[in-house]
Design a protein around this motif. Sequence first.
Motif, PDB file in Angstrom:
ATOM      1  N   THR A 171       0.852  -1.191   0.000  1.00  0.00           N
ATOM      2  CA  THR A 171       0.000   0.000   0.000  1.00  0.00           C
ATOM      3  C   THR A 171       0.887   1.239   0.000  1.00  0.00           C
ATOM      4  O   THR A 171       1.775   1.362   0.855  1.00  0.00           O
ATOM      5  CB  THR A 171      -0.916   0.013   1.223  1.00  0.00           C
ATOM      6  N   PRO A 172       0.682   2.168  -0.933  1.00  0.00           N
ATOM      7  CA  PRO A 172       1.569   3.339  -1.008  1.00  0.00           C
ATOM      8  C   PRO A 172       1.327   4.293   0.152  1.00  0.00           C
ATOM      9  O   PRO A 172       0.304   4.221   0.840  1.00  0.00           O
ATOM     10  CB  PRO A 172       1.172   3.980  -2.347  1.00  0.00           C
ATOM     11  N   PRO A 173       2.261   5.217   0.358  1.00  0.00           N
ATOM     12  CA  PRO A 173       2.051   6.236   1.386  1.00  0.00           C
ATOM     13  C   PRO A 173       0.762   7.016   1.103  1.00  0.00           C
ATOM     14  O   PRO A 173       0.398   7.211  -0.065  1.00  0.00           O
ATOM     15  CB  PRO A 173       3.285   7.136   1.249  1.00  0.00           C
ATOM     16  N   PRO A 174       0.068   7.464   2.133  1.00  0.00           N
ATOM     17  CA  PRO A 174      -1.212   8.166   1.932  1.00  0.00           C
ATOM     18  C   PRO A 174      -1.072   9.375   1.010  1.00  0.00           C
ATOM     19  O   PRO A 174      -0.118  10.147   1.113  1.00  0.00           O
ATOM     20  CB  PRO A 174      -1.607   8.595   3.351  1.00  0.00           C
ATOM     21  N   GLY A 175      -2.039   9.527   0.111  1.00  0.00           N
ATOM     22  CA  GLY A 175      -2.099  10.700  -0.753  1.00  0.00           C
ATOM     23  C   GLY A 175      -1.127  10.721  -1.902  1.00  0.00           C
ATOM     24  O   GLY A 175      -1.020  11.733  -2.600  1.00  0.00           O
ATOM     25  N   ARG A 176      -0.458   9.607  -2.178  1.00  0.00           N
ATOM     26  CA  ARG A 176       0.583   9.612  -3.214  1.00  0.00           C
ATOM     27  C   ARG A 176       0.143   8.975  -4.525  1.00  0.00           C
ATOM     28  O   ARG A 176       0.907   8.970  -5.486  1.00  0.00           O
ATOM     29  CB  ARG A 176       1.820   8.874  -2.687  1.00  0.00           C
ATOM     30  N   LEU A 177      -1.074   8.413  -4.571  1.00  0.00           N
ATOM     31  CA  LEU A 177      -1.502   7.669  -5.755  1.00  0.00           C
ATOM     32  C   LEU A 177      -2.916   8.055  -6.152  1.00  0.00           C
ATOM     33  O   LEU A 177      -3.797   8.191  -5.300  1.00  0.00           O
ATOM     34  CB  LEU A 177      -1.454   6.158  -5.480  1.00  0.00           C
ATOM     35  N   THR A 178      -3.117   8.222  -7.470  1.00  0.00           N
ATOM     36  CA  THR A 178      -4.448   8.377  -8.047  1.00  0.00           C
ATOM     37  C   THR A 178      -4.643   7.302  -9.097  1.00  0.00           C
ATOM     38  O   THR A 178      -3.798   7.133  -9.980  1.00  0.00           O
ATOM     39  CB  THR A 178      -4.623   9.766  -8.695  1.00  0.00           C
ATOM     40  N   LEU A 179      -5.752   6.567  -8.992  1.00  0.00           N
ATOM     41  CA  LEU A 179      -6.160   5.630 -10.035  1.00  0.00           C
ATOM     42  C   LEU A 179      -7.077   6.356 -11.000  1.00  0.00           C
ATOM     43  O   LEU A 179      -8.044   6.994 -10.578  1.00  0.00           O
ATOM     44  CB  LEU A 179      -6.874   4.423  -9.437  1.00  0.00           C
ATOM     45  N   ALA A 180      -6.767   6.273 -12.284  1.00  0.00           N
ATOM     46  CA  ALA A 180      -7.529   6.982 -13.309  1.00  0.00           C
ATOM     47  C   ALA A 180      -8.206   5.997 -14.243  1.00  0.00           C
ATOM     48  O   ALA A 180      -7.663   4.932 -14.540  1.00  0.00           O
ATOM     49  CB  ALA A 180      -6.607   7.904 -14.110  1.00  0.00           C
ATOM     50  N   ALA A 198      -8.178   1.062  -6.526  1.00  0.00           N
ATOM     51  CA  ALA A 198      -8.293   2.249  -5.679  1.00  0.00           C
ATOM     52  C   ALA A 198      -8.745   1.868  -4.273  1.00  0.00           C
ATOM     53  O   ALA A 198      -8.237   2.398  -3.273  1.00  0.00           O
ATOM     54  CB  ALA A 198      -9.264   3.247  -6.304  1.00  0.00           C
ATOM     55  N   GLU A 199      -9.681   0.933  -4.197  1.00  0.00           N
ATOM     56  CA  GLU A 199     -10.132   0.481  -2.884  1.00  0.00           C
ATOM     57  C   GLU A 199      -9.037  -0.304  -2.172  1.00  0.00           C
ATOM     58  O   GLU A 199      -8.783  -0.112  -0.979  1.00  0.00           O
ATOM     59  CB  GLU A 199     -11.384  -0.379  -3.046  1.00  0.00           C
ATOM     60  N   ARG A 200      -8.370  -1.178  -2.910  1.00  0.00           N
ATOM     61  CA  ARG A 200      -7.327  -2.013  -2.317  1.00  0.00           C
ATOM     62  C   ARG A 200      -6.167  -1.177  -1.789  1.00  0.00           C
ATOM     63  O   ARG A 200      -5.594  -1.473  -0.731  1.00  0.00           O
ATOM     64  CB  ARG A 200      -6.812  -2.997  -3.384  1.00  0.00           C
ATOM     65  N   LEU A 201      -5.810  -0.110  -2.523  1.00  0.00           N
ATOM     66  CA  LEU A 201      -4.647   0.701  -2.193  1.00  0.00           C
ATOM     67  C   LEU A 201      -5.010   2.000  -1.470  1.00  0.00           C
ATOM     68  O   LEU A 201      -4.139   2.834  -1.236  1.00  0.00           O
ATOM     69  CB  LEU A 201      -3.858   1.011  -3.462  1.00  0.00           C
ATOM     70  N   ASP A 202      -6.301   2.163  -1.159  1.00  0.00           N
ATOM     71  CA  ASP A 202      -6.781   3.335  -0.427  1.00  0.00           C
ATOM     72  C   ASP A 202      -6.339   4.625  -1.111  1.00  0.00           C
ATOM     73  O   ASP A 202      -5.754   5.525  -0.492  1.00  0.00           O
ATOM     74  CB  ASP A 202      -6.278   3.306   1.018  1.00  0.00           C
TER      75      ASP A 202
END
Length: 238
Positions: A171-180, A198-202
Amino acid sequence: MTDTLHHDVTGHGPVLLLQPGGSGHPMGLGPLTERLAEHFTVVTYDPLGLAHGRLGQPVPEQRPADWSEGARRVLEAVLPAGESAYVFGTSSGAVAVLDLLARYPGRLAHVVAHEPPCVTVLPDGEARRAELIEQLDGPGRPPAEGGSATPFGVFLARVLRPFSAYVPAVTPPPGRLTLAYGTDSRGQLLHRTAEALAERLDSARVAFPGGHLGTVDHPVEFADVLTETLRSSARTSA
């Protein structure tokens, strides 16, 4: 992955690493890159060197880790000391940037992964992966080597299977990833996959213009949504 790091740099501003999909050949991405270069230093990574004279040469089976390691080395070469980079990948390139974020989050400001075909994250993922492979590779495969080789042939022969089997393990650090995902992809397999990831990686999720090939079909609009997504991530983290 080749020993030589094939990449092109254009524009001015914060560094944005661009990872094309398919076999990594940046075909058709000129208008997108041109628009993004108004706001970013765009670094387009060509992991197999297909746009740099290597199309037709033998290519071993690829792994997402091959591409993410190459992307890390490219960033080391171009990123100024003390700065962090934005990263965007589409399709198989999105798989690679997910792996890049999992392995090397240190100097990544924000990552946008557009419709990664990580379909095995779905409850029925193995069946959907088999259908995806059959849909793409079933009708016949263009050559992957020799004088008549095509980037799509390389993708089918060396990229599709290992990349569609990829499952992010960290899981990446919070706020570092956007799924498009594309607005035209709603209800389709890769929209379901983006939602599941997106759900899996929050992570956040954002709709982009067009479908799976929105980078080519709607380059200006796509670039503008990407620019705003990255700027919004910067405001949020400030």
